[in-house]
Enzyme design. Sequence first.
Site, PDB file in Angstrom:
ATOM      1  N   GLY A 355       9.192  64.000  87.345  1.00 47.30           N
ATOM      2  CA  GLY A 355       8.388  63.734  85.958  1.00 47.30           C
ATOM      3  C   GLY A 355       9.266  63.827  84.800  1.00 47.30           C
ATOM      4  O   GLY A 355      10.457  63.996  84.741  1.00 47.30           O
ATOM      5  N   PRO A 356       8.949  63.571  83.597  1.00 52.20           N
ATOM      6  CA  PRO A 356       9.498  63.358  82.421  1.00 52.20           C
ATOM      7  C   PRO A 356      10.055  64.635  81.953  1.00 52.20           C
ATOM      8  O   PRO A 356       9.769  65.580  82.563  1.00 52.20           O
ATOM      9  CB  PRO A 356       8.680  62.540  81.254  1.00 52.20           C
ATOM     10  CG  PRO A 356       7.588  62.035  82.063  1.00 52.20           C
ATOM     11  CD  PRO A 356       7.520  63.117  83.160  1.00 52.20           C
ATOM     12  N   GLY A 358      10.601  67.819  79.714  1.00 56.16           N
ATOM     13  CA  GLY A 358       9.627  68.722  79.110  1.00 56.16           C
ATOM     14  C   GLY A 358       8.236  68.869  79.663  1.00 56.16           C
ATOM     15  O   GLY A 358       7.411  69.236  78.963  1.00 56.16           O
ATOM     16  N   VAL A 359       8.009  68.326  80.602  1.00 53.07           N
ATOM     17  CA  VAL A 359       6.602  68.584  81.098  1.00 53.07           C
ATOM     18  C   VAL A 359       6.295  69.824  81.765  1.00 53.07           C
ATOM     19  O   VAL A 359       5.283  70.111  82.285  1.00 53.07           O
ATOM     20  CB  VAL A 359       5.959  67.355  82.049  1.00 53.07           C
ATOM     21  CG1 VAL A 359       6.178  66.197  81.254  1.00 53.07           C
ATOM     22  CG2 VAL A 359       7.095  67.248  83.291  1.00 53.07           C
ATOM     23  N   GLY A 360       7.568  70.676  82.160  1.00 46.43           N
ATOM     24  CA  GLY A 360       7.056  72.110  82.699  1.00 46.43           C
ATOM     25  C   GLY A 360       7.511  72.062  84.314  1.00 46.43           C
ATOM     26  O   GLY A 360       7.043  72.967  84.671  1.00 46.43           O
ATOM     27  N   LYS A 361       8.430  71.254  84.711  1.00 50.13           N
ATOM     28  CA  LYS A 361       8.847  71.419  86.033  1.00 50.13           C
ATOM     29  C   LYS A 361       9.579  72.649  86.754  1.00 50.13           C
ATOM     30  O   LYS A 361       9.049  73.381  87.288  1.00 50.13           O
ATOM     31  CB  LYS A 361       9.692  70.002  86.453  1.00 50.13           C
ATOM     32  CG  LYS A 361       8.985  68.749  86.249  1.00 50.13           C
ATOM     33  CD  LYS A 361       9.963  67.671  86.682  1.00 50.13           C
ATOM     34  CE  LYS A 361      11.150  67.429  85.834  1.00 50.13           C
ATOM     35  NZ  LYS A 361      11.095  67.068  84.356  1.00 50.13           N
ATOM     36  N   THR A 362      10.511  72.970  85.650  1.00 46.33           N
ATOM     37  CA  THR A 362      11.360  74.342  85.813  1.00 46.33           C
ATOM     38  C   THR A 362      10.537  75.386  85.704  1.00 46.33           C
ATOM     39  O   THR A 362      10.744  76.127  86.634  1.00 46.33           O
ATOM     40  CB  THR A 362      12.525  74.072  84.742  1.00 46.33           C
ATOM     41  OG1 THR A 362      13.366  72.900  84.890  1.00 46.33           O
ATOM     42  CG2 THR A 362      13.570  75.392  85.244  1.00 46.33           C
ATOM     43  N   SER A 678       6.567  45.061  84.435  1.00 47.43           N
ATOM     44  CA  SER A 678       5.098  45.171  84.334  1.00 47.43           C
ATOM     45  C   SER A 678       4.619  44.417  83.170  1.00 47.43           C
ATOM     46  O   SER A 678       3.777  44.293  82.556  1.00 47.43           O
ATOM     47  CB  SER A 678       4.627  46.493  84.296  1.00 47.43           C
ATOM     48  OG  SER A 678       5.475  47.013  83.235  1.00 47.43           O
ATOM     49  N   LYS A 721       0.449  54.396  80.277  1.00 47.54           N
ATOM     50  CA  LYS A 721       0.121  53.375  79.637  1.00 47.54           C
ATOM     51  C   LYS A 721      -1.246  53.551  78.946  1.00 47.54           C
ATOM     52  O   LYS A 721      -1.411  52.829  77.759  1.00 47.54           O
ATOM     53  CB  LYS A 721      -0.023  52.219  80.419  1.00 47.54           C
ATOM     54  CG  LYS A 721       1.687  51.819  80.726  1.00 47.54           C
ATOM     55  CD  LYS A 721       1.617  50.797  82.088  1.00 47.54           C
ATOM     56  CE  LYS A 721       3.150  50.468  82.259  1.00 47.54           C
ATOM     57  NZ  LYS A 721       3.325  49.464  83.136  1.00 47.54           N
TER      58      LYS A 721
END
Length: 782
Positions: A355-356, A358-362, A678, A721
């Site tokens: 994911g991008p 800052g989305v909370g992966k770590t 796309s 999108k």
Amino acid sequence: MAVNKEERYLPLLPLRGLLVFPAMVLHLDVGREKSVEALEKAMVDEGMILLATQKEIHIEEPSPEDIYQVGTVARVRQMLKLPNGTMRVLVEGLKRARIERFLDNETYHNVMIEELSEVEHDDLDTQALMRSVLDHFESYLRLSKKISPDVYTAVADIEEPGRLADLIASHLPLKISDKQALLEQLDVQQRLNQLLDIINNEKEVLELEHKISSRVKKQMEKTQKEYYLREQMKAIQHELGEKEGRLGEVEELREQLAALEAPDDVKEKVAKEIDRLEKVPTSSAEGGVIRTYVEWLLELPWQKETKDDLSIQKAEQVLNEDHYGLEKAKERVLEYLAVQRMVKKLKGPILCFVGPPGVGKTSLARSIARALDRKFVRVSLGGVRDEAEIRGHRRTYVGAMPGRIIQGMKTASSANPVFLLDEIDKMAMDFRGDPASALLEVLDPNQNATFSDHYVEIPYDLSKVMFITTANTMHNIPQPLLDRMELLYISGYTELEKEFIAKDYLIPKQLKEHGLTNDQIKIRMDAVRKLIRNYTREAGVRNLERMIGTLCRKAAKQLVSGKKERITITARSLQKSLGSIRYRYGVAEQEDQIGVVTGLAWTEAGGDTLSVEASVMPGTGKLTLTGQLGDVMKESAQAAFSYIRSRADDWGIDTQFHKKNDIHIHIPEGAIPKDGPSAGITMATALISALTGIPVSKEVAMTGEVTLRGRVLPIGGLKEKSLSAHRAGIKRIIFPYENEKDLEEIPKSVRKDLSFLPVSQMDEVLKLALIRSPLEHESNQV
């Protein structure tokens, strides 16, 4: 076998764990009631009694089946009553006898017996057997320390072969069953052969015992010698003042080895290295290398584990406390816990959060460790180029050390931590090797039980580790590595989700970190919304948190200076604190326009809208593409152009338009690189609108790729999108038919406000996007 037919009746004394041969004289202690009665009866009848042995020693009241049939007729020489009620008697064995019948008598065992006569052979074979038995018995006595050497003198002068066999058998420590077999053997020559076999067997056992005893003694002597020498070395070092010498190090390491929880092969390896260290001179540099290696092996958690907390309710509570949304990732963790609870043992899964930023992966990985009650260790792989970073260096190199995996296990101090491999897509490779290939063994559940590190050398078990990897995109991860991981996509947050996260997580956290309370500062939700739209452009919430922190700092300054006692931050006052707005989010067109189409794009910061403009002017048929487009978008434009040429006649477009006109396709914000598969239908629609003069509806945005035959191909990032379209005020979204399955990921609040129009052909796109069909034109305006 000869049998004396004369019948006799004698009282029976059953013996436990004891057998009496003829010609034996020994003392017996008798305590059982029936046995005492039998003795008293014997004393009345000339002291004669039959001695027969019980088959099982523990039986207190033996039945006829529990007593051997062959026994010894004996004479009671003496009888003495002891104070404890038992009788001590002296008996002398006289002759073998067989029990023919038990007579009914309740007070004691009374039996009818037949005396048995021996079969003797007075020949040279018997004499030779007697000598052989005596020789082997003498050898046995020399080995055995349990029998007095004087016994040989007592038996050497016996000339009767039967008596010789009985007397030697009585001195040997044999099983009762073996002695009974000798007692029942009436053929003297056969008895001597049996005895010879028994003595030889006992001699072999004694010789083996002596060998074992000698080996143990030598080992003990060696250990005592080493202990003595070590104590001497300690005393010498103490006298010389060398308290921290090599010996002290070795002793300390041996103590750690004794307390180490590890497999036997590991302990054996450590012990050998400690022995090597002990022999290396103190001044040698090799000693430091060996000691460092031993310390690594001692500090690794080979079998030390933490106990998992398998409470589903607690895990769900922890995950919800730390993160808003991320439902798929949370669900996967709860599934793992449920299966672990069912099977008790499960190989650690290899999860990859994609994911991008800052989305909370770590932070999600850290929350998983807290939910499982496991240790957490994080290793960043960004910029790693050397394979030795993963597998370690061989000990022959100067400054060698283990790889990051083993270092992480040492840091965790547990064999089953949650191990985060951060930024796995940022690894590179050069002449020093490919670290991604080295990770294949680490992340393969069927191989990582024997992970090999070049420094440690001993296989290390990683099967209990729960590996979690993170990546921004999966395109940079090698396919073999992707195959070993379970991908979980964590897409960007919607504006609504960001508002919830700011309200419930970020604002309370920043207030606490800056020493502020809710009574001192209030950040209204309209200010948060403006922060999200105009001051941050990201899929995650990292910059949003940073901006909230900036507001808290400025508020703290005003409060400390005494200018205000309470501060309220609104959307209007935001610009005063943070300056001019930094970003403009895409807004829908205000009116229908010719040659202008709103396209939808995916970026690492989330979704965005962009205008695709097409212009047709007289010329020589040149196609110009501007806006810093990548190769994929250029190819999409070429494909759209070719498709329009092939269908020009159907739409009322001059079939020679490509020779009479120059065509320019432009995507604004030329400083920003744009690429991706796309934008095909977007550019094709803009070009058709420009060629036909039919305006494009201002309410429509679109995404999809087009082929030379007009098919619309699926795309990625539909959720992001759609969010950008919703934010921009778009009413309808045209998207590929094959992406209908992705509609479930879009929040209900967004789906409620938007109309999603699936298409599979370019004709369908034109019907939905243009305010009227191109077929209604009778003449081309170009």
